[in-house]
Design a protein around this motif. Structure first.
Motif, PDB file in Angstrom:
ATOM      1  N   GLU A   1       0.842  -1.199   0.000  1.00 46.26           N
ATOM      2  CA  GLU A   1       0.000   0.000   0.000  1.00 46.26           C
ATOM      3  C   GLU A   1       0.877   1.249   0.000  1.00 46.26           C
ATOM      4  OE1 GLU A   1      -3.585   2.043   2.677  1.00 46.26           O
ATOM      5  OE2 GLU A   1      -2.374   0.392   3.478  1.00 46.26           O
ATOM      6  N   SER A   2       0.537   2.196  -0.850  1.00 38.90           N
ATOM      7  CA  SER A   2       1.295   3.438  -0.928  1.00 38.90           C
ATOM      8  C   SER A   2       1.177   4.228   0.377  1.00 38.90           C
ATOM      9  CB  SER A   2       0.789   4.288  -2.095  1.00 38.90           C
ATOM     10  OG  SER A   2       1.357   5.581  -2.055  1.00 38.90           O
ATOM     11  N   VAL A   3       2.316   4.664   0.901  1.00 39.74           N
ATOM     12  CA  VAL A   3       2.306   5.528   2.097  1.00 39.74           C
ATOM     13  C   VAL A   3       1.814   6.916   1.729  1.00 39.74           C
ATOM     14  CG1 VAL A   3       3.775   6.647   3.823  1.00 39.74           C
ATOM     15  CG2 VAL A   3       4.078   4.223   3.317  1.00 39.74           C
ATOM     16  N   ALA A   4       2.207   7.401   0.550  1.00 42.77           N
ATOM     17  CA  ALA A   4       1.813   8.737   0.107  1.00 42.77           C
ATOM     18  C   ALA A   4       0.328   8.811  -0.232  1.00 42.77           C
ATOM     19  CB  ALA A   4       2.646   9.155  -1.097  1.00 42.77           C
ATOM     20  N   PHE A   5      -0.239   7.665  -0.658  1.00 43.52           N
ATOM     21  CA  PHE A   5      -1.655   7.621  -1.042  1.00 43.52           C
ATOM     22  C   PHE A   5      -2.324   6.436  -0.340  1.00 43.52           C
ATOM     23  CE2 PHE A   5       0.698   9.534  -4.554  1.00 43.52           C
ATOM     24  CZ  PHE A   5       0.011  10.739  -4.727  1.00 43.52           C
ATOM     25  N   PRO A   6      -2.681   6.586   0.918  1.00 44.08           N
ATOM     26  CA  PRO A   6      -3.304   5.475   1.656  1.00 44.08           C
ATOM     27  C   PRO A   6      -4.557   4.974   0.932  1.00 44.08           C
ATOM     28  CG  PRO A   6      -2.701   7.260   3.144  1.00 44.08           C
ATOM     29  CD  PRO A   6      -2.505   7.785   1.763  1.00 44.08           C
ATOM     30  N   GLY A   7      -4.682   3.642   0.912  1.00 50.28           N
ATOM     31  CA  GLY A   7      -5.816   3.037   0.226  1.00 50.28           C
ATOM     32  C   GLY A   7      -5.537   2.679  -1.217  1.00 50.28           C
ATOM     33  N   TRP A   8      -4.350   3.033  -1.712  1.00 56.91           N
ATOM     34  CA  TRP A   8      -3.936   2.690  -3.069  1.00 56.91           C
ATOM     35  C   TRP A   8      -2.838   1.637  -3.000  1.00 56.91           C
ATOM     36  CZ3 TRP A   8      -5.830   4.788  -7.748  1.00 56.91           C
ATOM     37  CH2 TRP A   8      -6.821   5.767  -7.582  1.00 56.91           C
ATOM     38  N   PHE A   9      -3.011   0.559  -3.784  1.00 57.50           N
ATOM     39  CA  PHE A   9      -2.126  -0.600  -3.700  1.00 57.50           C
ATOM     40  C   PHE A   9      -1.492  -0.892  -5.061  1.00 57.50           C
ATOM     41  CE2 PHE A   9      -5.199  -0.939  -0.353  1.00 57.50           C
ATOM     42  CZ  PHE A   9      -4.546  -1.564   0.709  1.00 57.50           C
ATOM     43  N   ILE A  10      -0.273  -1.460  -5.017  1.00 58.39           N
ATOM     44  CA  ILE A  10       0.322  -1.985  -6.236  1.00 58.39           C
ATOM     45  C   ILE A  10      -0.533  -3.155  -6.706  1.00 58.39           C
ATOM     46  CG2 ILE A  10       2.329  -3.139  -7.240  1.00 58.39           C
ATOM     47  CD1 ILE A  10       4.111  -1.633  -5.361  1.00 58.39           C
ATOM     48  N   ALA A  11      -0.811  -3.180  -8.003  1.00 57.78           N
ATOM     49  CA  ALA A  11      -1.685  -4.223  -8.560  1.00 57.78           C
ATOM     50  C   ALA A  11      -1.136  -4.700  -9.901  1.00 57.78           C
ATOM     51  CB  ALA A  11      -3.106  -3.686  -8.729  1.00 57.78           C
ATOM     52  N   SER A  12      -1.591  -5.881 -10.314  1.00 57.59           N
ATOM     53  CA  SER A  12      -1.244  -6.429 -11.626  1.00 57.59           C
ATOM     54  C   SER A  12      -2.525  -6.857 -12.324  1.00 57.59           C
ATOM     55  CB  SER A  12      -0.285  -7.619 -11.493  1.00 57.59           C
ATOM     56  OG  SER A  12      -0.913  -8.685 -10.780  1.00 57.59           O
ATOM     57  N   SER A  13      -2.428  -6.970 -13.651  1.00 63.27           N
ATOM     58  CA  SER A  13      -3.617  -7.384 -14.409  1.00 63.27           C
ATOM     59  C   SER A  13      -3.229  -8.454 -15.418  1.00 63.27           C
ATOM     60  CB  SER A  13      -4.261  -6.177 -15.100  1.00 63.27           C
ATOM     61  OG  SER A  13      -3.332  -5.509 -15.942  1.00 63.27           O
TER      62      SER A  13
END
Length: 234
Positions: free
Chosen positions: A197-209
């Protein structure tokens, strides 16, 4: 007859002061002293400073006898700062679909694992000052790749949190005097997988598709794959 050792609160604890036995059972309670007004003596006299000095002396005496204080127990149970890091940890990352991270140009993409695929070597370093960040979200880490030496970063581009790969030495980030939030991720381990999870943008996660697509940031965990296997080399 054996007399149990008592555990006293230290001078920086809030009132009332509690006296406990080694098993944590409360034995006594001391209330905060009240101000005392002496006629003709000016402002009210508060005996607390004197009591604090007495407690310090008393605590020192008790320590000489081997008696533990409650605050010592709390400090011992707190997580200790990590030891100095001289080299990053290295490893590789794959997602729940057995797609591994590989480097294409200046971008990390995911492709199915196979003998003909060489995963990019990722680098991981813990944040030197985790106590200054939000607690309970995971272990804050810097995340990058080994060759070429680059780090993942999160930035606001046209109002959208965006994952980027930047030329940055991961140990330089580690040795900064304060956390470098855009490059930090909370790593939360769930069973055998981790989320980042991004520290700068809480609630946003690294993801793959899908195969061959770049990794990216998402705030929709249920719609995208955000669970990864981070295998650290021994």
């Amino acid at each position: 007859m054996h007399t149990p050792k008592l555990i006293l609160q230290s001078k920086d604890q809030t009132w009332p002061l509690h006296i406990r036995d080694p098993k944590g059972r409360r034995q006594a309670e001391l209330q905060e002293p009240q101000r005392v007004q002496i006629p003709g003596s000016g402002p009210a006299f508060h005996p607390r400073p004197l009591l604090s000095h007495f407690i310090v002396l008393k605590m020192s005496f008790l320590k000489d006898l081997g008696v533990k204080t409650e605050s010592e127990d709390l400090r011992r149970d707190e997580p200790q700062c990590c030891s100095e890091v001289n080299q990053p940890h290295t490893g590789e990352v794959s997602d729940s679909n057995q797609q591994v991270w590989v480097l294409q140009g200046q971008t990390i993409v995911t492709v199915p694992r196979s003998n003909s695929v060489t995963p990019v070597t990722v680098t991981v370093v813990p944040c030197k000052y985790p106590e200054s960040l939000e607690q309970g979200r995971g272990v804050p880490i810097y995340l990058g790749i080994e060759n070429p030496e680059m780090c993942l970063s999160c930035e606001d581009i046209e109002g959208q949190p965006t994952l980027q790969l930047k030329e940055e030495k991961i140990l330089h980030l580690y040795n900064e005097v304060e956390p470098v939030d855009p490059f930090l991720f909370y790593r939360l381990e769930i069973h055998s997988t981790s989320t980042f999870e991004s520290v700068a943008f809480p609630g946003w996660f690294i993801a793959s598709s899908d195969r061959g697509h770049p990794i990216f940031l998402t705030s929709h965990q249920g719609e995208n794959n955000v669970n990864f296997n981070l295998s650290i080399n021994a």
